[in-house]
Design a protein around this motif. Structure first.
Motif, PDB file in Angstrom:
ATOM      1  N   LYS A 262      37.437  20.372  45.405  1.00  0.00           N
ATOM      2  CA  LYS A 262      37.163  18.651  45.047  1.00  0.00           C
ATOM      3  C   LYS A 262      36.557  18.136  45.749  1.00  0.00           C
ATOM      4  O   LYS A 262      35.413  17.001  45.355  1.00  0.00           O
ATOM      5  CB  LYS A 262      38.582  18.117  45.854  1.00  0.00           C
ATOM      6  CG  LYS A 262      40.126  17.619  44.744  1.00  0.00           C
ATOM      7  CD  LYS A 262      40.935  17.222  45.265  1.00  0.00           C
ATOM      8  CE  LYS A 262      42.369  17.284  44.458  1.00  0.00           C
ATOM      9  NZ  LYS A 262      42.050  17.703  43.169  1.00  0.00           N
TER      10      LYS A 262
ATOM     11  N   ALA B  12      35.936   7.675  42.532  1.00  0.00           N
ATOM     12  CA  ALA B  12      36.005   6.589  42.805  1.00  0.00           C
ATOM     13  C   ALA B  12      35.246   7.332  44.552  1.00  0.00           C
ATOM     14  O   ALA B  12      35.257   8.546  44.957  1.00  0.00           O
ATOM     15  CB  ALA B  12      37.750   7.257  44.048  1.00  0.00           C
TER      16      ALA B  12
ATOM     17  N   VAL C 190      43.424   7.517  49.599  1.00  0.00           N
ATOM     18  CA  VAL C 190      44.551   8.589  49.153  1.00  0.00           C
ATOM     19  C   VAL C 190      43.599   9.055  49.937  1.00  0.00           C
ATOM     20  O   VAL C 190      42.371   9.342  50.402  1.00  0.00           O
ATOM     21  CB  VAL C 190      43.605   8.725  47.439  1.00  0.00           C
ATOM     22  CG1 VAL C 190      43.952  10.412  46.933  1.00  0.00           C
ATOM     23  CG2 VAL C 190      43.926   7.536  46.858  1.00  0.00           C
TER      24      VAL C 190
ATOM     25  N   LYS D 290      43.240  13.869  49.632  1.00  0.00           N
ATOM     26  CA  LYS D 290      42.879  14.785  49.307  1.00  0.00           C
ATOM     27  C   LYS D 290      42.753  15.777  50.408  1.00  0.00           C
ATOM     28  O   LYS D 290      42.053  16.076  50.534  1.00  0.00           O
ATOM     29  CB  LYS D 290      42.212  14.844  47.557  1.00  0.00           C
ATOM     30  CG  LYS D 290      42.820  13.690  46.862  1.00  0.00           C
ATOM     31  CD  LYS D 290      41.623  14.087  45.940  1.00  0.00           C
ATOM     32  CE  LYS D 290      42.185  12.778  45.055  1.00  0.00           C
ATOM     33  NZ  LYS D 290      42.026  13.017  43.598  1.00  0.00           N
TER      34      LYS D 290
ATOM     35  N   VAL E  43      47.451  16.762  46.804  1.00  0.00           N
ATOM     36  CA  VAL E  43      47.179  14.738  47.028  1.00  0.00           C
ATOM     37  C   VAL E  43      48.664  14.013  47.403  1.00  0.00           C
ATOM     38  O   VAL E  43      49.309  13.737  47.133  1.00  0.00           O
ATOM     39  CB  VAL E  43      46.636  14.388  45.646  1.00  0.00           C
ATOM     40  CG1 VAL E  43      46.217  12.825  45.876  1.00  0.00           C
ATOM     41  CG2 VAL E  43      45.500  14.504  44.857  1.00  0.00           C
TER      42      VAL E  43
ATOM     43  N   GLU F 261      39.908   8.964  49.874  1.00  0.00           N
ATOM     44  CA  GLU F 261      39.319   7.920  48.646  1.00  0.00           C
ATOM     45  C   GLU F 261      39.986   6.916  48.472  1.00  0.00           C
ATOM     46  O   GLU F 261      41.066   6.834  48.513  1.00  0.00           O
ATOM     47  CB  GLU F 261      38.860   9.218  46.870  1.00  0.00           C
ATOM     48  CG  GLU F 261      40.142   9.469  46.723  1.00  0.00           C
ATOM     49  CD  GLU F 261      39.843   9.981  45.752  1.00  0.00           C
ATOM     50  OE1 GLU F 261      38.844  11.084  45.747  1.00  0.00           O
ATOM     51  OE2 GLU F 261      40.184   9.627  43.931  1.00  0.00           O
TER      52      GLU F 261
ATOM     53  N   PHE G 211      42.204   4.059  46.684  1.00  0.00           N
ATOM     54  CA  PHE G 211      42.683   4.279  45.767  1.00  0.00           C
ATOM     55  C   PHE G 211      42.106   3.091  43.783  1.00  0.00           C
ATOM     56  O   PHE G 211      41.904   2.055  44.591  1.00  0.00           O
ATOM     57  CB  PHE G 211      43.632   3.364  46.461  1.00  0.00           C
ATOM     58  CG  PHE G 211      44.912   3.396  44.836  1.00  0.00           C
ATOM     59  CD1 PHE G 211      45.678   4.248  44.939  1.00  0.00           C
ATOM     60  CD2 PHE G 211      45.378   2.142  44.630  1.00  0.00           C
ATOM     61  CE1 PHE G 211      46.970   4.334  43.878  1.00  0.00           C
ATOM     62  CE2 PHE G 211      46.327   1.595  43.689  1.00  0.00           C
ATOM     63  CZ  PHE G 211      46.877   3.045  43.399  1.00  0.00           C
ATOM     64  N   MET G 212      42.296   3.860  43.157  1.00  0.00           N
ATOM     65  CA  MET G 212      41.278   3.181  42.008  1.00  0.00           C
ATOM     66  C   MET G 212      42.926   2.291  40.964  1.00  0.00           C
ATOM     67  O   MET G 212      43.631   3.246  41.209  1.00  0.00           O
ATOM     68  CB  MET G 212      40.581   4.617  41.545  1.00  0.00           C
ATOM     69  CG  MET G 212      39.799   5.192  41.945  1.00  0.00           C
ATOM     70  SD  MET G 212      39.088   5.891  40.501  1.00  0.00           S
ATOM     71  CE  MET G 212      40.372   7.592  40.211  1.00  0.00           C
TER      72      MET G 212
ATOM     73  N   GLU H 244      46.091   5.620  33.714  1.00  0.00           N
ATOM     74  CA  GLU H 244      45.221   7.319  33.466  1.00  0.00           C
ATOM     75  C   GLU H 244      45.770   7.482  32.223  1.00  0.00           C
ATOM     76  O   GLU H 244      46.407   7.337  31.233  1.00  0.00           O
ATOM     77  CB  GLU H 244      46.132   8.313  34.307  1.00  0.00           C
ATOM     78  CG  GLU H 244      45.948   8.272  35.703  1.00  0.00           C
ATOM     79  CD  GLU H 244      46.421   8.880  36.616  1.00  0.00           C
ATOM     80  OE1 GLU H 244      46.606  10.828  36.732  1.00  0.00           O
ATOM     81  OE2 GLU H 244      47.945   9.295  36.614  1.00  0.00           O
TER      82      GLU H 244
ATOM     83  N   LYS I  61      53.281  12.361  35.146  1.00  0.00           N
ATOM     84  CA  LYS I  61      53.312  13.522  36.280  1.00  0.00           C
ATOM     85  C   LYS I  61      54.750  13.407  36.968  1.00  0.00           C
ATOM     86  O   LYS I  61      55.193  14.170  37.778  1.00  0.00           O
ATOM     87  CB  LYS I  61      52.204  12.956  37.307  1.00  0.00           C
ATOM     88  CG  LYS I  61      50.605  13.662  36.635  1.00  0.00           C
ATOM     89  CD  LYS I  61      50.134  13.573  37.866  1.00  0.00           C
ATOM     90  CE  LYS I  61      49.208  14.062  37.165  1.00  0.00           C
ATOM     91  NZ  LYS I  61      47.899  14.372  36.257  1.00  0.00           N
TER      92      LYS I  61
ATOM     93  N   VAL J 113      38.974  10.958  37.715  1.00  0.00           N
ATOM     94  CA  VAL J 113      40.371  11.075  38.586  1.00  0.00           C
ATOM     95  C   VAL J 113      40.428  12.809  39.958  1.00  0.00           C
ATOM     96  O   VAL J 113      40.041  12.672  40.448  1.00  0.00           O
ATOM     97  CB  VAL J 113      41.353  10.900  38.610  1.00  0.00           C
ATOM     98  CG1 VAL J 113      42.808  11.447  39.560  1.00  0.00           C
ATOM     99  CG2 VAL J 113      42.473   9.505  38.390  1.00  0.00           C
TER     100      VAL J 113
HETATM  101  P1  AMP Z   1      44.369  14.657  41.344  1.00  0.00           P
HETATM  102  O1  AMP Z   1      45.176  16.362  42.009  1.00  0.00           O
HETATM  103  O2  AMP Z   1      43.537  14.853  41.490  1.00  0.00           O
HETATM  104  O3  AMP Z   1      44.899  14.881  39.879  1.00  0.00           O
HETATM  105  O4  AMP Z   1      45.478  13.476  42.100  1.00  0.00           O
HETATM  106  C1  AMP Z   1      47.390  13.697  41.757  1.00  0.00           C
HETATM  107  C2  AMP Z   1      47.250  12.749  41.313  1.00  0.00           C
HETATM  108  O5  AMP Z   1      47.185  11.762  42.335  1.00  0.00           O
HETATM  109  C3  AMP Z   1      46.419  11.654  40.074  1.00  0.00           C
HETATM  110  O6  AMP Z   1      46.871  11.942  38.532  1.00  0.00           O
HETATM  111  C4  AMP Z   1      46.491  10.053  40.136  1.00  0.00           C
HETATM  112  O7  AMP Z   1      47.509   9.756  39.638  1.00  0.00           O
HETATM  113  C5  AMP Z   1      46.969  10.596  41.554  1.00  0.00           C
HETATM  114  N1  AMP Z   1      45.213  10.317  42.285  1.00  0.00           N
HETATM  115  C6  AMP Z   1      44.739  10.830  42.414  1.00  0.00           C
HETATM  116  N2  AMP Z   1      43.419  10.301  43.312  1.00  0.00           N
HETATM  117  C7  AMP Z   1      43.228   8.306  43.379  1.00  0.00           C
HETATM  118  C8  AMP Z   1      42.706   7.671  43.407  1.00  0.00           C
HETATM  119  N3  AMP Z   1      41.270   8.162  43.598  1.00  0.00           N
HETATM  120  N4  AMP Z   1      43.269   6.804  43.297  1.00  0.00           N
HETATM  121  C9  AMP Z   1      44.539   6.481  42.492  1.00  0.00           C
HETATM  122  N5  AMP Z   1      45.738   7.803  42.210  1.00  0.00           N
HETATM  123  C10 AMP Z   1      45.085   8.590  42.632  1.00  0.00           C
END
Ligand code: AMP
Ligand code: GLY
Length: 423
Positions: A98, A113, A137, A139, A149, A181, A183-184, A188, A210, A278
């Motif tokens: 990431k 983000a 957020v 990760k 996450v 990061e 939060f957006m 999605e 999800k 994302v």
């Molecule tokens: P990722 O593994 O990065 O896809 O994150 C898993 C899930 O977390 C995503 O599908 C989003 O629903 C949520 N997510 C990840 N990053 C963000 C962010 N910056 N803002 C809001 N939701 C996020």
């Protein structure tokens, strides 16, 4: 290579190609074995996979899963002159790290983000103490089976999470650095793309679900269903995505010396400020693929070969009109530890109702399909409208039974609401 619903959908789709007369799948599953010869080689056994492809004159190997791609299976195949659909190890890092993908997006002004990467716990904690905006957020860097996450609602939760990840109590080896990061806010959507190293051609958009329970409640899962196309991704939005995200990331990867070949998965947030990334994945999405590929109206083997050869032709990527809905049926307990061994009934009836059933965690025992995983089946229906596709998919779902089966009842509702709001 793979054993899920995604690989079933890929095998189903390439089986339609006039170019294809034999399919093998390693390791496959009970559903895939209907039209592919399943071979007991694990997805991480690169040398064995390449030996098999060489010995059986396999003209094209398609890698479904992320782990072998991030681990460099494509490089092993290419070193032996074998054709393989998927990115090399140095390009798969777009999903594998990431921190790498966030840094690349920053360098090339691709909207995502705001973020910081930390390896030092004290610095991360100080950053969180100065941050006034929650949720935030966090990760874990590296692949963490989708569990890396955390959306922290408070400073305390954020600090605990960061400590946990950096001290390595959770998320295995993936926690050595963390990305923190912004939060957006938004909705999605997923855009899977064919890529040949230079060119990128998006597939129809889709949306995953999800969380385990209706109305996006409960813990995250691998994905409980999908629909395509996603109404939130209007034609204008898709144009913006191509111009601001897809073409720039392809150019960036090439310029940095990691040309991306295979399927690029852009996980997007449609925000008030436009589309933002994302995450990128380096392979087909699951369950999105099970909704997207049934709408594909070209020759998948041909298009994949074009990607491998670096001469992808946009006009070969064709789509049917209409919509697809995929409802995932999961075993009791999923996404926690789940049951297995239950006998599945009603598969023929679901197909008679006009559905396509892609298997994920199933195995055949004494001529019967039995549960053998968390996500068990994908019941997919095509129809002219999203509402009709949803009704047809759930008609199929209603025919299928086993002890403890669970599924969401609201797959595609977000899309249907969008369409109603536009009317
Ligand atoms: P990722 O593994 O990065 O896809 O994150 C898993 C899930 O977390 C995503 O599908 C989003 O629903 C949520 N997510 C990840 N990053 C963000 C962010 N910056 N803002 C809001 N939701 C996020
Ligand atoms: N559907 C989420 C993923 O494939 O990563």
């Amino acid at each position: 290579v793979g054993s899920g619903g995604r690989e079933h959908a890929i095998a189903w789709s390439v089986a339609k190609s006039p170019k294809v007369d034999k399919i093998y799948c390693a390791p496959g599953n009970a559903g895939i074995s209907e039209y592919a010869e399943c071979v007991p080689i694990g997805a991480m056994e690169f040398e064995k996979l390449a030996d098999f492809a060489g010995e059986h004159d396999v003209d094209l190997t398609i890698i479904g899963m992320d782990d072998p791609l991030v681990g460099g299976v494509v490089d092993v195949f290419e070193a032996r002159g074998l054709k393989v659909f998927g990115p090399r190890k140095n390009a798969a890092i777009l999903e594998g790290s990431k921190a790498f993908s966030k840094d690349l997006m920053k360098k090339y002004n691709i909207p995502t983000a705001a973020y910081e990467v930390f390896t030092d716990e004290d610095k991360a904690v100080e950053y969180l103490k100065n941050n006034r905006k929650y949720p935030i957020v966090i990760k874990a860097d590296g692949l963490a089976a989708g569990k890396g996450v955390i959306i922290a609602q408070s400073e305390e939760e954020a600090i605990d999470t960061v400590k946990d990840m950096l001290e390595g109590h959770s998320f295995g080896g993936a926690g050595r650095s963390v990305v923190i990061e912004e939060f957006m806010e938004g909705e999605e959507a997923s855009v899977l793309c064919f890529c040949d190293g230079t060119h990128v051609v998006p597939m129809v958009s889709s949306q995953d679900h999800k969380r385990i329970f209706d109305n996006d409640k409960g813990p995250n899962t691998g994905g409980m269903g999908a629909y395509a196309p996603a109404p939130v991704m209007t034609d204008e939005m898709m144009d913006e995505v191509k111009v601001k995200i897809l073409r720039p990331i392809m150019a960036a990867m090439k310029k940095e010396g990691y040309p991306f070949k295979g399927c690029l998965y852009a996980g997007l947030m449609i925000t008030d400020e436009g589309p933002k990334v994302v995450e990128f994945n380096c392979r087909f999405g699951d369950p999105e693929t099970e909704a997207v590929l049934p709408l594909f109206d070209g020759d998948l083997a041909q298009v994949m070969l074009e990607c491998v050869h670096g001469n992808l032709k946009k006009e070969d990527v064709k789509w049917k009109k209409g919509c697809a809905v995929d409802v995932v049926m999961a075993s009791e307990g999923y996404p926690g530890s789940h049951s297995s061994g239950e006998i599945i009934s009603g598969l023929d009836e679901a197909e008679k109702a006009g559905c396509i059933v892609f298997h994920a965690g199933t195995v055949k025992k004494n001529g019967k399909y039995v549960v053998n995983g968390g996500r068990v089946l994908n019941v997919v229906a095509l129809a002219p409208t999203l509402e009709e596709a949803k009704a047809k998919a759930y008609e199929g779902v209603s025919k299928i039974h086993w002890q403890g089966v669970q599924y969401r009842h609201d797959i595609a509702d977000k899309g249907i609401r969008h369409l109603k709001a536009k009317e």
